[in-house]
Design an enzyme around this catalytic site. Structure first.
Site, PDB file in Angstrom:
ATOM      1  N   ARG A  40      16.128  12.608  -5.991  1.00  0.00           N
ATOM      2  CA  ARG A  40      14.622  11.870  -5.944  1.00  0.00           C
ATOM      3  C   ARG A  40      14.286  11.399  -4.667  1.00  0.00           C
ATOM      4  O   ARG A  40      13.150  10.761  -4.448  1.00  0.00           O
ATOM      5  CB  ARG A  40      14.720  11.048  -7.215  1.00  0.00           C
ATOM      6  CG  ARG A  40      15.245  11.369  -8.471  1.00  0.00           C
ATOM      7  CD  ARG A  40      15.120   9.952  -9.290  1.00  0.00           C
ATOM      8  NE  ARG A  40      15.613  10.394 -10.640  1.00  0.00           N
ATOM      9  CZ  ARG A  40      15.967   9.611 -11.579  1.00  0.00           C
ATOM     10  NH1 ARG A  40      15.502   8.330 -11.401  1.00  0.00           N
ATOM     11  NH2 ARG A  40      16.708   9.625 -12.806  1.00  0.00           N
TER      12      ARG A  40
ATOM     13  N   LYS B 108      23.265  17.962 -21.048  1.00  0.00           N
ATOM     14  CA  LYS B 108      22.364  16.543 -20.867  1.00  0.00           C
ATOM     15  C   LYS B 108      21.356  16.293 -21.833  1.00  0.00           C
ATOM     16  O   LYS B 108      20.506  17.431 -21.913  1.00  0.00           O
ATOM     17  CB  LYS B 108      22.111  16.564 -19.227  1.00  0.00           C
ATOM     18  CG  LYS B 108      21.098  15.189 -19.298  1.00  0.00           C
ATOM     19  CD  LYS B 108      20.774  15.529 -17.772  1.00  0.00           C
ATOM     20  CE  LYS B 108      19.443  14.470 -17.398  1.00  0.00           C
ATOM     21  NZ  LYS B 108      19.348  14.252 -15.951  1.00  0.00           N
TER      22      LYS B 108
ATOM     23  N   GLU C 299      26.803  10.606  -9.905  1.00  0.00           N
ATOM     24  CA  GLU C 299      25.767  11.512  -9.819  1.00  0.00           C
ATOM     25  C   GLU C 299      24.759  10.945  -8.681  1.00  0.00           C
ATOM     26  O   GLU C 299      24.098   9.882  -9.108  1.00  0.00           O
ATOM     27  CB  GLU C 299      24.864  11.855 -11.157  1.00  0.00           C
ATOM     28  CG  GLU C 299      23.684  12.899 -11.020  1.00  0.00           C
ATOM     29  CD  GLU C 299      22.853  12.580 -12.200  1.00  0.00           C
ATOM     30  OE1 GLU C 299      21.673  13.111 -12.174  1.00  0.00           O
ATOM     31  OE2 GLU C 299      23.614  12.551 -13.501  1.00  0.00           O
TER      32      GLU C 299
END
Length: 216
Positions: free
Chosen positions: A47, A131, A43
């Site tokens: 950010r 998640k 993943e």
């Protein structure tokens, strides 16, 4: 690829690295180091300013890797991630607009939850792979144990607090498919181009999980 999120989490077990990539030039080497350690699902978190470029670079150089785009918090990011080569999307939460964006982009989606009400919301939209975020230590383990009773058939990928030290505490739970974390490839090791160390961390995580499977 025509993937389901359940299948992605099965392929990711035991660990899906969460990659914070600041320098696009290091993206492919980082992915190769993780792949050498047995990691097939990664993943790339959005950010950093060049995260989408890094994701696209990994997709070009290692098309065999199953790539996710993480920290999607704006609707337009879903199509951007898909265009960059992401196979699935991950968010820290779950909202109607994000769900609609994932459906519009036709991407397998791993929405974030933390409370029973949030799990119910995700279930209403048909999501059974979720998640758990943030997964902070023993409190998150207790939460997952509590969620198992009322939410049968739900599989979680806890992230946000997973370390090599508490990895097995989560993986030993029957409703945990895999875990996510940055500790396998921390930004400090990426900046240092410490590829051998990152490969070793990936191998150690897989070996730890393997010891759990053998004792089950």
């Amino acid at each position: 690829m025509n993937l389901s999120m359940d299948w992605v989490l099965q392929q990711a077990r035991p660990v899906m690295p969460v990659l914070v990539i600041e320098d696009v030039a290091l993206a492919a080497d980082l992915a190769r180091a993780l792949y050498a350690g047995g990691i097939r699902v990664m993943e790339v978190t959005l950010r950093t300013p060049h995260a989408l470029e890094a994701l696209a670079e990994i997709h070009r150089e290692l098309p065999e890797v199953i790539l996710g785009a993480g920290t999607l918090i704006h609707t337009e990011q879903f199509q951007e991630a898909r265009d960059a080569g992401a196979h699935f999307a991950v968010s820290p939460g779950c909202t109607p607009r994000l769900v609609a964006a994932a459906e519009d982009a036709r991407m397998p989606y791993l929405p974030g939850v933390m409370t029973p009400s949030e799990v119910l919301l995700a279930l209403e939209y048909g999501y059974r792979s979720l998640k758990l975020f943030p997964a902070n230590g023993s409190g998150a383990v207790k939460m997952l144990k509590s969620l198992k009773g009322p939410f049968t058939g739900i599989r979680f990928c806890p992230t946000g607090g997973i370390t090599q030290e508490n990895l097995l505490n989560f993986l030993s739970l029957p409703n945990v498919a895999c875990v996510g974390g940055t500790w396998i490839a921390p930004p400090s090791l990426i900046r240092a181009r410490a590829w051998d160390q990152i490969t070793q961390l990936a191998r150690e995580a897989r070996e730890l999980a393997g010891s759990l499977e053998h004792t089950a």
